[in-house]
Design an enzyme around this catalytic site. Sequence first.
Site, PDB file in Angstrom:
ATOM      1  N   CYS A  72      -0.924   5.074   2.384  1.00  0.00           N
ATOM      2  CA  CYS A  72       0.529   5.116   2.624  1.00  0.00           C
ATOM      3  C   CYS A  72       1.118   3.717   2.801  1.00  0.00           C
ATOM      4  O   CYS A  72       1.878   3.245   1.981  1.00  0.00           O
ATOM      5  CB  CYS A  72       0.849   5.978   3.835  1.00  0.00           C
ATOM      6  SG  CYS A  72       2.623   6.089   4.150  1.00  0.00           S
ATOM      7  N   ASP A  73       0.732   3.046   3.886  1.00  0.00           N
ATOM      8  CA  ASP A  73       1.346   1.750   4.186  1.00  0.00           C
ATOM      9  C   ASP A  73       1.124   0.726   3.075  1.00  0.00           C
ATOM     10  O   ASP A  73       1.990  -0.107   2.817  1.00  0.00           O
ATOM     11  CB  ASP A  73       0.801   1.197   5.506  1.00  0.00           C
ATOM     12  CG  ASP A  73       1.334   1.968   6.699  1.00  0.00           C
ATOM     13  OD1 ASP A  73       2.413   2.584   6.564  1.00  0.00           O
ATOM     14  OD2 ASP A  73       0.685   1.962   7.753  1.00  0.00           O
ATOM     15  N   VAL A  74      -0.051   0.777   2.413  1.00  0.00           N
ATOM     16  CA  VAL A  74      -0.364  -0.265   1.419  1.00  0.00           C
ATOM     17  C   VAL A  74       0.433  -0.085   0.134  1.00  0.00           C
ATOM     18  O   VAL A  74       0.379  -0.938  -0.748  1.00  0.00           O
ATOM     19  CB  VAL A  74      -1.876  -0.315   1.094  1.00  0.00           C
ATOM     20  CG1 VAL A  74      -2.669  -0.679   2.327  1.00  0.00           C
ATOM     21  CG2 VAL A  74      -2.359   0.984   0.490  1.00  0.00           C
TER      22      VAL A  74
END
Lengths: 95, 473
Positions: free
Chosen positions: B401-403
Amino acid sequence: MVDILVLVGVFLVTFLVGVVLILKVPPRLHTPLMSMTNAVSGITVLGGLLLFSGEVETSWCIQALGAIAIAAGAFNMLGGFAVTDRMLKLFKTRD
Amino acid sequence: MKMNLLLLVDLLVLAIFLVGIARFRSPRAARSGNIGVALAVLAAIVISVSQNPLHSLVIVALALAAGSAAGWYISRGVNMTQIPALVAFQNGAGGLAAAIVSAVELARQTPGTSCVVEGSAVLGLVVGAITFGGSAVAGGKLAMLLRQAPVQLAKHNWYLAAAAAVMVALTAALLTGNSAWAAGLTAGLFGVAGLFGVATAIRVGGADMPVLISWLNALSGVAASFCGIVVQNRMVIACGATVAASGLILTHAMCRAMNRHLGAILTGSTVRHAQDASPPAESVPQDAAQTAAASEPAAAPAGTPLSRAVAAVQDAQRVIIIPGYGMALAHAQFAVVNVANRLCQLGKDVKFAIHPIAGRMPGHMHVLLAEADADPDLLFDLPEINGEFPATDLVLIVGACDVVNPAAIRVEGTPISGMPILAAHEAGQVVVCNLDDQPGYSGVHNPLYDNPKTILLLGDAQATVSELLQALN
């Protein structure tokens, strides 16, 4: 005092050589690298062994602590090298 | 003469050790490198023990056997998802050994002991105990024995400062006071330093774990080096110094990959950000909407997400797969590699894009994919592949998600702002196989999920990826 300077020198030289060598390790091998160096830090098992050297007169307390240090260091070292080898075997399959 | 011979032997062992590390430049050579390093370390131990005959051999042998057997047994059983936890626990064991050796030497110091050795013993004890406490918590979190989320106490920094002050006071008492108190003071110092390590580690979690593990790795090397000065053994110092170098380099690499400072992670300021970050009610950025409209007629979604995803994958020619830690948690790496192989069979151009902090320790994703026997020629790191997304038809995200969160480059002031991301949003279409559409560890809403060109296949990644594979077969 000269001895101490030698020991500090050993630290500095191996640290710098280590930096040069490890900067060349590709990101794909970072996990095995950390696992291997982690096993290397298990060399503290030697410190535990040396608690049992010299004069025989050591208290049971020191012997117990020495035994814990040896067991912990051996766990770190042997397990670390073994799991690194397992990991690197996975990498070898295709390249 | 004898000293010269010993020096020569030590230099030889050190050379084997360093050559072994140098062999970690390629996967093929690394295996013999690992064995070489192991033999060098073993040789260093044997040489040193042969110079210092031991007593109480039964206890020594039992302790060695117990530690080795446990280490061997556990290292045979773990799978690659559990590697970070195992490394953390092993790291803690090494720190414990360094702390105990330093503590014993400190407690039984004689008036003649040099102040450098005394100081090293204090530092070896403190750093070793911090490593032990911190690694125990990190390992517990990674092995799912402890709560994953960061724990931030009220006045957390205040407790840490108080612990540091107590450690300074105990050290002063140890180095100046009379030796009758030495054992008690040493034990107290061990306890406080261990708690300090615990308190530092409990407020780090999730995607910050690779940084914490690398940092603890470096600390265990530093502790080993101090321990080496205490027992006056140059090989122990050399080994510790190399570990410290490696740990610091990896820590730096991980911090840079997240655009964060080590201090911010260890002092918990990233935690506060993450908790404050309310999901910004964000509209789909203009350019993304336009790209989507151009490449894909923003048709009213017809069919189930699965059937749309299958159609999208079948239409795509150039595919990039982005794996994240969610893939490891769902144990979906085998299914993902099968999908990749199937797509190759269908004549598509398939690549894996790997973010440096994907997973829970540096390089973790590479090991997971190697476990599933992915073709190493298909794996690419962020800098190599990030320019290829605009020319890519489809991105398949599995448990990340964050990456891939475009907010990192578009929105100011979030915990991930400035973090380099994989530019999945620049591809023609995106299929997301995540557990849910909640924000990742950073707590920042991912606008990619709202993008019309994104198809969400929510649920356990092993199930969704397997369904995808079945439909493709």
